[in-house]
Design a protein around this motif. Structure first.
Motif, mmCIF file in Angstrom:
data_model
loop_
_atom_site.group_PDB
_atom_site.id
_atom_site.type_symbol
_atom_site.label_atom_id
_atom_site.label_comp_id
_atom_site.label_asym_id
_atom_site.label_seq_id
_atom_site.Cartn_x
_atom_site.Cartn_y
_atom_site.Cartn_z
ATOM 1 N N SER A 32 -12.204 2.595 13.467
ATOM 2 C CA SER A 32 -11.906 3.971 13.882
ATOM 3 C C SER A 32 -11.750 4.915 12.696
ATOM 4 O O SER A 32 -11.754 6.138 12.867
ATOM 5 N N LEU A 33 -11.612 4.370 11.486
ATOM 6 C CA LEU A 33 -11.454 5.198 10.293
ATOM 7 C C LEU A 33 -12.748 5.368 9.518
ATOM 8 O O LEU A 33 -12.754 6.011 8.461
ATOM 9 N N ARG A 34 -13.852 4.821 10.041
ATOM 10 C CA ARG A 34 -15.097 4.855 9.280
ATOM 11 C C ARG A 34 -15.580 6.287 9.059
ATOM 12 O O ARG A 34 -16.015 6.641 7.951
ATOM 13 N N ALA A 35 -15.495 7.136 10.078
ATOM 14 C CA ALA A 35 -16.015 8.503 9.963
ATOM 15 C C ALA A 35 -15.306 9.286 8.859
ATOM 16 O O ALA A 35 -15.949 9.967 8.052
ATOM 17 N N GLU A 36 -13.979 9.195 8.793
ATOM 18 C CA GLU A 36 -13.250 9.944 7.778
ATOM 19 C C GLU A 36 -13.266 9.264 6.421
ATOM 20 O O GLU A 36 -12.929 9.892 5.407
ATOM 21 N N SER A 37 -13.661 8.005 6.362
ATOM 22 C CA SER A 37 -13.676 7.279 5.097
ATOM 23 C C SER A 37 -14.994 7.470 4.335
ATOM 24 O O SER A 37 -15.030 7.255 3.115
ATOM 25 N N HIS A 66 -2.420 5.581 6.584
ATOM 26 C CA HIS A 66 -2.529 4.742 7.766
ATOM 27 C C HIS A 66 -1.794 3.432 7.503
ATOM 28 O O HIS A 66 -1.853 2.882 6.402
ATOM 29 N N ILE A 67 -1.084 2.949 8.517
ATOM 30 C CA ILE A 67 -0.345 1.691 8.415
ATOM 31 C C ILE A 67 -0.932 0.702 9.417
ATOM 32 O O ILE A 67 -0.998 0.999 10.623
ATOM 33 N N TYR A 68 -1.353 -0.449 8.914
ATOM 34 C CA TYR A 68 -1.754 -1.529 9.806
ATOM 35 C C TYR A 68 -0.658 -2.579 9.785
ATOM 36 O O TYR A 68 -0.411 -3.230 8.759
ATOM 37 N N ASP A 69 0.029 -2.737 10.924
ATOM 38 C CA ASP A 69 1.109 -3.712 11.051
ATOM 39 C C ASP A 69 0.499 -5.064 11.382
ATOM 40 O O ASP A 69 -0.017 -5.276 12.481
ATOM 41 N N GLY A 70 0.555 -5.986 10.427
ATOM 42 C CA GLY A 70 -0.057 -7.294 10.628
ATOM 43 C C GLY A 70 0.618 -8.112 11.702
ATOM 44 O O GLY A 70 -0.009 -8.974 12.317
ATOM 45 N N CYS A 77 -8.152 3.649 -0.584
ATOM 46 C CA CYS A 77 -7.231 2.743 -1.266
ATOM 47 C C CYS A 77 -6.534 1.886 -0.214
ATOM 48 O O CYS A 77 -5.886 2.432 0.686
ATOM 49 N N VAL A 78 -6.662 0.588 -0.330
ATOM 50 C CA VAL A 78 -6.018 -0.349 0.580
ATOM 51 C C VAL A 78 -4.957 -1.115 -0.197
ATOM 52 O O VAL A 78 -5.255 -1.747 -1.213
ATOM 53 N N TYR A 79 -3.718 -1.041 0.284
ATOM 54 C CA TYR A 79 -2.594 -1.701 -0.380
ATOM 55 C C TYR A 79 -2.104 -2.844 0.489
ATOM 56 O O TYR A 79 -1.882 -2.675 1.692
ATOM 57 N N LEU A 80 -1.918 -4.004 -0.123
ATOM 58 C CA LEU A 80 -1.419 -5.196 0.572
ATOM 59 C C LEU A 80 0.066 -5.350 0.291
ATOM 60 O O LEU A 80 0.491 -5.430 -0.871
ATOM 61 N N ILE A 92 -8.403 8.348 1.287
ATOM 62 C CA ILE A 92 -7.756 7.740 2.445
ATOM 63 C C ILE A 92 -6.934 6.558 1.953
ATOM 64 O O ILE A 92 -7.416 5.744 1.164
ATOM 65 N N CYS A 93 -5.701 6.459 2.417
ATOM 66 C CA CYS A 93 -4.822 5.376 2.001
ATOM 67 C C CYS A 93 -4.452 4.530 3.206
ATOM 68 O O CYS A 93 -4.054 5.068 4.245
ATOM 69 N N ILE A 94 -4.562 3.208 3.048
ATOM 70 C CA ILE A 94 -4.247 2.266 4.114
ATOM 71 C C ILE A 94 -3.246 1.254 3.563
ATOM 72 O O ILE A 94 -3.476 0.654 2.506
ATOM 73 N N PHE A 95 -2.155 1.091 4.285
ATOM 74 C CA PHE A 95 -1.119 0.139 3.884
ATOM 75 C C PHE A 95 -1.099 -0.993 4.904
ATOM 76 O O PHE A 95 -0.866 -0.767 6.097
ATOM 77 N N ILE A 96 -1.355 -2.209 4.458
ATOM 78 C CA ILE A 96 -1.324 -3.380 5.334
ATOM 79 C C ILE A 96 0.056 -4.004 5.207
ATOM 80 O O ILE A 96 0.373 -4.690 4.241
ATOM 81 N N GLY A 97 0.891 -3.715 6.183
ATOM 82 C CA GLY A 97 2.282 -4.154 6.193
ATOM 83 C C GLY A 97 3.032 -3.368 7.247
ATOM 84 O O GLY A 97 2.425 -2.763 8.130
ATOM 85 N N ALA A 98 4.347 -3.365 7.174
ATOM 86 C CA ALA A 98 5.163 -2.654 8.151
ATOM 87 C C ALA A 98 5.598 -1.300 7.592
ATOM 88 O O ALA A 98 5.477 -1.030 6.394
ATOM 89 N N ASP A 99 6.113 -0.455 8.467
ATOM 90 C CA ASP A 99 6.651 0.845 8.068
ATOM 91 C C ASP A 99 8.052 0.624 7.501
ATOM 92 O O ASP A 99 9.065 0.875 8.147
ATOM 93 N N ASN A 100 8.102 0.161 6.252
ATOM 94 C CA ASN A 100 9.359 -0.244 5.638
ATOM 95 C C ASN A 100 9.629 0.588 4.387
ATOM 96 O O ASN A 100 8.946 1.571 4.110
ATOM 97 N N GLN A 101 10.638 0.176 3.626
ATOM 98 C CA GLN A 101 11.016 0.917 2.425
ATOM 99 C C GLN A 101 9.914 0.877 1.379
ATOM 100 O O GLN A 101 9.715 1.841 0.628
ATOM 101 N N ARG A 102 9.156 -0.215 1.313
ATOM 102 C CA ARG A 102 8.069 -0.291 0.339
ATOM 103 C C ARG A 102 6.987 0.728 0.667
ATOM 104 O O ARG A 102 6.426 1.369 -0.231
#
Length: 469
Positions: free
Chosen positions: A147-152, A235-239, A158-161, A210-220
């Protein structure tokens, strides 16, 4: 509850406060996720290669049910004669920081740190970080990111693990993400970065990324999203739940409240510098810098170290108008709504005290105080001569700075509040209770007013039978 009981409870912790305290919980972990064969092999090799004899295992609160089993397992792998293992549970400041103070109590020569870590450089002991290994459905991740392909397209992505997903950091995942998003450029980063790559990590250059964070909506995530330069969207992807959401942290009400606290810091007559770390590199330099800037503005400072802070502890410092929390990057974005006085970060205090930040809106927040020192990328020199002579508080209407000092020296306290409200009512400033205003100032030593006591032979032995009885 009586009024006296209510007053007492406001300034002290209840008997069950420690048991009822909210733990720093994150995604629930199992024993196998935090102590599997890979963790065991890494720990044993690290201890034996360096010849450590007294090892502390530091756990966050939600790992404590597994702490004893891990300690026993590590001892069996190494044998009690080879190494002695200790468990660190109730940390001095925060579970993300290496607790070198508690480790020193048992004369430890090393620390193995489990779970969430800020990776602030420890100054006294060598540290091995062990992260949980959380499961991640990569196919579902790639499906959600479609769903993010068009804006990417034609943008940097940047994808952060997050901690727990760092094992999947490889070229294969980067290739899959590139095929799914089709970006102009894709960066796959670890957060927090491992120590070896923290300085060599490539800085994102495209502000329209575009920034993507693979994790939870936490302090990090809060720390990363606020410190990164402006982006189109986060964008946050909650694993754990397999959901994708969007968030713009710079528009949050939290940030607007922080700028109000910056104004309160400017208004302060006494600042409390809370040292919430004794291991992070450069904290003494930051203390000296804050003291120098406050002195240049005629603001008093008090240095405070009370361990893990809470409202009851800080309520004892009635004369302090604002607190500055000097802590690790994951601990300085403090929400002080429950506290009697505002708490600001080092960066917020820098914006309040350093005239070089006047009318300068930062592109991003600075949570690592080392970046504000001379070698940091956010350093701005402090020059006391640049402090404006006619500076009026936006909160109270009170004159401050050089004008404040001259009026106080002349005894013209009434002129300190010049601005008026809409109803023409004179605005006043509550400076709190000074030491001289308190009804009880401690025991009166009566120095020089009493005769010195004569020296006498003291008691020796045990109370049941002293030697001279």
């Amino acid at each position: 509850m009586s009024s006296s009981e209510t007053s007492a409870s406001a300034f002290s912790s209840s008997d069950t406060a420690a048991l009822e305290r909210q733990t720093e919980t994150e995604q629930p972990v199992t024993f196998e996720q935090i102590w599997n064969e890979r963790h065991q092999r890494k720990s044993v090799d690290w201890i034996r290669q360096n010849g450590y004899k007294r090892v502390c295992l530091q756990f966050p609160d939600d790992y404590l049910p597994h702490s004893n089993a891990i300690s026993v397992a590590l001892t069996e792998l190494l044998s009690p004669e080879e190494v002695k293992v200790f468990i660190l549970a109730d940390t001095t400041y925060g579970s993300c920081c290496v607790d070198e103070i508690a480790a020193a109590h048992v004369d430890a020569d090393s620390v193995i740190h489990f779970g969430n870590a800020c990776r602030s450089r420890a100054s006294r002991l060598p540290v091995l970080y062990l992260y949980p290994e959380l499961p991640l459905d990569v196919d579902l991740l790639l499906e959600k990111l479609q769903s993010l392909r068009a804006e990417s397209k034609e943008r940097q992505v940047c994808v952060y693990l997050d901690i727990g997903y760092q094992l999947i950091h490889d070229d294969q995942l980067k290739k899959q993400l590139t095929e799914a998003l089709e970006p102009k450029d894709l960066l796959l980063e670890l957060f927090p970065p491992v120590e070896a790559d923290s300085k060599a990590s490539k800085e994102p250059s495209d502000l329209e990324r575009i920034c993507i964070f693979i994790g939870a909506d936490n302090q990090r995530f809060a720390n990363l999203s606020l410190t990164a330069p402006a982006a189109v969207q986060w964008h946050i992807y909650d694993g754990a739940s397999g959901t994708l959401s969007s968030k713009n942290p710079l528009t949050a009400q939290f940030i607007r409240r922080r700028y109000f606290h910056i104004e309160k810091c400017k208004d302060a007559q006494t600042l409390g510098l809370i040292v919430a770390t004794l291991s992070a590199e450069g904290y003494l330099d930051v203390v000296a810098r804050l003291q120098a800037m406050a002195k240049g503005r005629g603001i008093k400072t008090q240095l405070i170290s009370v361990g893990r802070i809470n409202p009851a502890k800080l309520a004892n410092f009635l004369e302090i108008d604002c607190f500055v929390l000097i802590g690790c990057p994951f601990n300085n974005m403090y929400d002080s709504k429950e506290y009697y006085k505002p708490i600001v970060s080092v960066f917020e205090a820098e914006m309040a005290l350093n005239p070089a930040w006047h009318m300068r809106y930062p592109e991003a927040y600075v949570t690592d105080f080392k970046q504000l020192l001379p070698e940091g990328r956010s350093f701005l020199p402090f020059d006391a001569t640049d402090i404006p002579e006619h500076d009026v508080s936006l909160v109270s209407g009170r004159l401050r700075g050089a004008v404040n000092e001259s009026l106080e020296a002349a005894g013209d306290h009434a002129s300190l509040a010049l601005a008026t409200q809409a109803k023409m009512a004179l605005m006043t400033t509550n400076t709190g209770l000074s030491f001289e205003d308190r009804t009880w100032q401690g025991l009166d030593p009566a120095l020089g007013q009493t005769e010195p006591a004569q020296l006498q032979q003291g008691l020796s032995g045990i109370p049941i039978n002293y030697t001279h009885q």
